[in-house]
Design a protein around this motif. Sequence first.
Motif, mmCIF file in Angstrom:
data_model
loop_
_atom_site.group_PDB
_atom_site.id
_atom_site.type_symbol
_atom_site.label_atom_id
_atom_site.label_comp_id
_atom_site.label_asym_id
_atom_site.label_seq_id
_atom_site.Cartn_x
_atom_site.Cartn_y
_atom_site.Cartn_z
ATOM 1 N N ASP B 14 0.840 -1.199 0.000
ATOM 2 C CA ASP B 14 0.000 0.000 0.000
ATOM 3 C C ASP B 14 0.878 1.252 0.000
ATOM 4 O O ASP B 14 1.854 1.330 0.748
ATOM 5 N N ASP B 16 0.592 4.181 1.297
ATOM 6 C CA ASP B 16 0.810 4.863 2.565
ATOM 7 C C ASP B 16 1.700 4.057 3.519
ATOM 8 O O ASP B 16 2.531 4.631 4.236
ATOM 9 N N LEU B 81 -3.665 3.489 -2.190
ATOM 10 C CA LEU B 81 -3.759 3.805 -0.771
ATOM 11 C C LEU B 81 -4.499 2.677 -0.035
ATOM 12 O O LEU B 81 -5.390 2.050 -0.580
ATOM 13 N N SER B 82 -4.134 2.450 1.242
ATOM 14 C CA SER B 82 -4.799 1.385 2.018
ATOM 15 C C SER B 82 -6.210 1.787 2.429
ATOM 16 O O SER B 82 -7.071 0.957 2.649
ATOM 17 N N LYS B 83 -6.429 3.078 2.556
ATOM 18 C CA LYS B 83 -7.738 3.612 2.983
ATOM 19 C C LYS B 83 -8.155 4.704 2.009
ATOM 20 O O LYS B 83 -7.306 5.388 1.459
#
Lengths: 162, 162, 162
Positions: B14, B16, B81-83
Amino acid sequence: MDTTKKTIILFSGDFDRVMAALIIANGAAAMGDDVTIFCTFWGLNILRKTGKVPQNGGSKKTTLQKMFGGMMPKGTKKLGLSKMNMVGMGAPMMRKATKAAGGMSLEELFDSALEQDVHFVACTLSMDILGFKKEELIDGIEFEGVAAYLGHADEANVNLFI
Amino acid sequence: MDTTKKTIILFSGDFDRVMAALIIANGAAAMGDDVTIFCTFWGLNILRKTGKVPQNGGSKKTTLQKMFGGMMPKGTKKLGLSKMNMVGMGAPMMRKATKAAGGMSLEELFDSALEQDVHFVACTLSMDILGFKKEELIDGIEFEGVAAYLGHADEANVNLFI
Amino acid sequence: MDTTKKTIILFSGDFDRVMAALIIANGAAAMGDDVTIFCTFWGLNILRKTGKVPQNGGSKKTTLQKMFGGMMPKGTKKLGLSKMNMVGMGAPMMRKATKAAGGMSLEELFDSALEQDVHFVACTLSMDILGFKKEELIDGIEFEGVAAYLGHADEANVNLFI
């Protein structure tokens, strides 16, 4: 022999993260290290017996606990991949690729860790919250809280959160 | 100089999380530490060459390995991005915000880490499973298994799993 | 007293991961340890004041920073679960199950950590990128960069990345 201690908090129940944790644990145990895997939250899934477990008396599960129990996978065989899960296709793909590469399956890694005396610990607070009873988890594991984990970690030179 | 050692297992690909790993690695290297980033599973993505790489002989990739290779990003530029990834919009937003704040881009962090002699290690077991050949990964990296990682970790005073 | 030091990088803003971090921090603090939680990226959310905060002068937020600020949760009450979030139902379910099991709520864990002098540190680089001003974060916390984190980690015997 110069044995050192390692701890892993296994928070995740993702196939790939569990695999990483077990590979590290097996590697360390093979080198003579004392390894503790502290299974908490979704990591508890790998310690669950498959199939129905008759309730051993004790307090009844709440509706919520039954829901958690029903939705969370039992054992290593039903875990999904953290990435590219593709409607459940990811983990079978990873399994197949691992086999083709001559790597150990998740179940073989787990059995090997048990044979090498890796300590699997079920987090008692997570068990209370999710409603998992001792009889629902596999034999040969320990039951501890965060204070015990910290005791292990204080004696270890490598502590990972996975 | 009182140099100490740090290791990071970079499991995640990811944007981030990779950024966090590289910021820590650069910071530690700047303080004179010997830093090893052990790239495994999705973390291998940051070591992949972009573009097509002619196969250097050796065993052919299986269909599964071709699928993994085709779906996983090459290098740092395509990471999500992870989120709040929002159909791929998250990472570009984070890049823009980082630039506006005067922070280093992911590519600058990566180059800086290489210049500061951070050791990037490709996990050979993950390579075997996912079918990544040495010639598909960038130059200047090392190839090691879990035993070598544990050797580094035993000498380090900070070991993170990201 | 034989006090040792622990550090946790709280990268995640997921309800369950924050809960795990706070349980470990409270446990360690109760055993007399000096604990630092370094909040970075999504972990910064737990330090955000709820409600509107009047801007204290200084540079204006960019549109991107306003977007990040608008989308990211403020404080612990709005965090979602990392798994089985089910359109936002996961965290309330986990809260209810925790209460039924007699466990501390996320807010009680957070308050207890503050009372036990756990150090909450806001990562200044993440603040710059996401556009969070000091006045938008709760009182009683510290503001540091990666070098300071590494300083803490060098003195600690357990360092986790969550």
